[in-house]
Enzyme design. Structure first.
Site, PDB file in Angstrom:
ATOM      1  N   GLY B 291       1.289  -0.737  -0.058  1.00 46.45           N
ATOM      2  CA  GLY B 291      -0.159   0.075  -0.244  1.00 46.45           C
ATOM      3  C   GLY B 291       1.634   1.498   0.184  1.00 46.45           C
ATOM      4  N   SER B 292       0.247   2.092   0.644  1.00 45.69           N
ATOM      5  CA  SER B 292       1.297   3.415   0.606  1.00 45.69           C
ATOM      6  C   SER B 292       2.417   3.837   1.205  1.00 45.69           C
ATOM      7  CB  SER B 292      -0.084   4.468   1.830  1.00 45.69           C
ATOM      8  OG  SER B 292      -1.224   4.554   1.288  1.00 45.69           O
ATOM      9  N   THR B 293       3.209   2.365   1.883  1.00 44.31           N
ATOM     10  CA  THR B 293       4.116   2.490   2.491  1.00 44.31           C
ATOM     11  C   THR B 293       4.341   1.897   1.218  1.00 44.31           C
ATOM     12  OG1 THR B 293       4.362   0.116   2.499  1.00 44.31           O
ATOM     13  CG2 THR B 293       3.902   1.634   4.452  1.00 44.31           C
ATOM     14  N   ILE B 294       4.720   1.804  -0.156  1.00 43.04           N
ATOM     15  CA  ILE B 294       5.640   1.923  -1.417  1.00 43.04           C
ATOM     16  C   ILE B 294       5.669   3.502  -2.009  1.00 43.04           C
ATOM     17  CG2 ILE B 294       3.815   1.938  -2.901  1.00 43.04           C
ATOM     18  CD1 ILE B 294       6.958  -0.525  -2.497  1.00 43.04           C
TER      19      ILE B 294
END
Lengths: 88, 581
Positions: B291-294
């Site tokens: 998710g957004s951690t990428i």
């Protein structure tokens, strides 16, 4: 005559060495038993050591230390405002 | 000689001499016979009566943390074994025996009677020392004690998944115990000895096999961090009624894993409690969409492409964006943002636009280089690869969704390794669970300029963006939250089943620790990574920084009470009574 004498000396030597074998064997057995006793002692000590190590690390579990520090010694973690940082 | 004084005839004398001579000849012949023809058989039987093979036990090596604090110790225990063929002749003492080993007589019957021809049977393994003593004292014929080793885990549940456990024969079944079984296991020694009538060893005949005790193993784990991480993760999993949680802390400069915890945990000392499903070390075996951690890596690709700087403006209004038949949405319309703003607000639209504006291979290269889709090759069993499809096979929608971490999968170690790479200025270090004695050979996978720029943007995320809950008093923290809809089996995403993520590091000026927190399936209302996962990071890192004595790098200009959560210190005033400073 000299041959007879030689034979007697050799016979005596054989007899002596036979006695020597017996004593050496006896001494070996004593030493082996001593070794055995030491090994048993070593095993016992090792057993005790691991148990003490286990006991020590069980008593010093962080969870236990933390609970005791909080409940028995009334210790607290200082809050951010209470912290003083020293610049090196 | 006078014949009258010797009335016996001469033949009698000859007869006696002859008989004796014959007997002597028979004896000599028998002696030769035994010596020559039956020698082997007889020697063998003679040896069996006093030659014995004795085993010297070799204990299993200890597992310690990086400071040699024990995490798993083998300690000798006794097991009761019986010789059934001998025991059945002593039925009278069975009730006594049953009582000693805490079994019913019926149990004894069903255990022993079918095996009455056998010479060896374990009756009860790993008994308490007191029981062993009582058994030895009772001296029932056919009942014996055998020395064995049993594994104990003094930390109990704090590293259960990581260490794994051994079976009743002291062989590794899971985790480190399994991965390093060959190192930890000792080889028992075998000696051929002569024993006397009393069973004492009186002579060593030969050494069949020398004893080699198992080697001790020092992990990279720091028991103190492991404890704190386990405690805080456990609290969070409980508070958010989550299915599971995990946290990994990595030393960004050496690639050593300092803590690796899974929740819910189990007690490895209690074998009865051990049930399959719990043992999985999710940090290495389970894959998830990041998710957004990428997004920091999408931004890094943008910077590497040369098309963007942290100040480049991107229009994210009206908060959604069409790619083919799909719509990519933000929670709100954030309007016109710069690149830093895209990551600070975690705008899906912004990151997708950045990703689509450059060639697929630039994005793929950054992801691939920081290790997504590649095993970390950590020395733990069951690591899964993760999935990062090669850019040659991307369709436009994949190119778009990868920008915000859907359509690929990673394990927690890969994610924390990627963050450590940004934190340390672009160097990828191999991840290990063993204590490193010297610095590993790193590999540059991102330019220093890009890594530093992304790092500063991630610091903004924690200062003013979605991860304010990750702030740690006195330290500059960089990080990124993620909230992912979980996959449904058979395809698609669950509307109301989430995975809350946070990945970050500190201190930003001289990074030392990187960590990933994953809370799986929070069901208590909150599910945003910033509300569920980031606070765990802050609590653990606050204590970790104190434990490791990390120099503070943000003492100026940070109000002492802003955004600070002190790890588990109660908000009530300091209690009266003695206080230790």
């Amino acid at each position: 005559m000299t041959r007879l004498l030689l034979l007697a000396v050799l016979g005596a030597l054989v007899f002596l060495s036979a006695l020597q074998v017996v004593t050496t064997r006896y001494e070996t057995r004593l030493l082996v038993m001593a070794l055995q006793a030491l090994k048993t002692q070593r095993d016992d000590l090792e057993r005790e050591w691991t148990q003490l190590l286990l006991e020590q690390s069980t008593w010093s579990t962080h969870g236990r230390v933390e609970t005791l520090a909080r409940s028995k010694l009334n210790m607290i973690l200082p809050r951010a405002a209470e912290l003083k940082h020293i610049r090196s | 000689m006078n014949m009258e004084h010797n009335p016996q005839p001469a033949w009698r004398r000859h007869l006696v001499v002859g008989v004796f001579g014959l007997l002597a000849a028979v004896l000599v012949w028998r002696a030769f016979d035994l010596q020559l023809t039956d020698r082997e058989f007889l020697q063998d039987h003679g040896d069996q009566r006093y030659l014995r093979v004795v085993q010297t036990e070799a204990h299993r090596g200890m597992i310690t943390d990086r400071h040699d604090e024990p995490l798993a110790i083998s300690t000798p225990v006794s097991s009761v074994w019986v010789n059934p063929s001998q025991l059945v002749q002593n039925r009278g003492r069975w009730p006594e025996l049953a009582k000693l080993v805490d079994m019913s007589e019926d149990q004894l019957n069903t255990l022993i009677l079918p095996r009455r021809k056998r010479g060896f049977l374990y009756l009860k393994r790993h008994v308490q020392p007191a029981v062993a003593e009582a058994v030895a004292k009772a001296a029932i014929p056919g009942v014996h004690l055998a020395g064995e080793y049993r594994r104990f885990y003094p930390g109990v549940e704090i590293a259960a998944h990581l260490l794994g456990f051994t079976n009743v024969d002291d062989r590794g079944q899971e985790g480190i115990e399994l991965a390093f079984d060959a190192v930890l296991t000792g080889t028992p020694g075998k000696d051929r000895v002569i024993k006397d009538r009393l069973g004492r060893v009186i002579e060593y005949v030969e050494r069949i096999q020398p004893a080699a005790p198992g080697k001790d193993l020092a992990l990279s784990i720091d028991r103190r961090l492991q404890y704190v991480a386990n405690r805080e993760l456990g609290k969070a999993v409980q508070k958010h009624k989550a299915m599971a949680g995990l946290m990994v802390i990595l030393d960004v400069n050496t690639g050593e894993i300092l803590a690796l915890v899974n929740q819910p945990s189990f007690n490895p000392n209690n074998r009865a409690e051990l049930k399959g499903e719990f043992f999985r070390n999710r940090a290495v075996t389970d894959l998830f969409e990041p998710g957004s951690t990428i997004k920091p890596f999408t931004i890094a690709a943008g910077l590497e492409s040369g098309q963007y700087t942290p100040a480049t403006r991107i229009e994210t209004a009206p908060g959604f964006f069409r790619v083919g038949r799909h719509t990519i949405k933000d929670i709100h319309s954030y309007g016109n943002l710069d690149v830093t703003g895209v990551i600070e607000k975690s705008s899906n639209v912004g990151s997708t636009k950045i990703a689509l504006s450059m060639d697929a291979d630039i994005l793929w290269n950054v992801f691939n280089n920081v290790g997504f889709g590649h095993l970390t090759q950590v020395e733990l069993p069951g690591e899964t690869n993760g999935r990062l499809v090669n850019h040659k096979h991307w369709r436009e929608i994949e190119h778009a969704t990868l920008a915000y971490g859907y359509g690929m999968s990673v394990n927690a170690l890969q994610l924390v390794r990627a963050y450590a790479t940004v934190a340390n200025g672009g160097m990828l270090y191999p991840v290990t669970i063993l204590r490193r004695e010297q610095a590993p050979q790193g590999m540059r996978v991102m330019s220093q300029t890009t890594a530093d720029a992304v790092s500063l943007m991630m610091e903004r995320v924690v200062q003013t963006g979605t991860a304010k809950t990750a702030q740690v008093y006195g330290y500059r923290v960089g990080g990124k939250t993620g909230t992912v809809h979980k996959n449904i089996q058979g395809g698609g995403y669950a509307e109301k089943d989430y995975r809350s993520l946070f990945a970050g590091y500190l201190p930003v000026s001289k990074p030392r620790l990187a960590a990933v927190v994953v809370i799986d399936g929070p069901r208590a209302g909150q599910h945003y990574g910033g509300l569920v996962a980031a606070p765990v990071f802050a609590e653990v890192m606050h204590e970790a920084a104190r434990i490791l004595n990390l120099p503070a790098d943000a003492l100026d200009g940070v109000p002492a009470d802003s955004g600070v959560r002190m790890a588990s210190s109660p908000a009530k005033p300091a209690p009266a009574g003695p206080r230790i400073q």
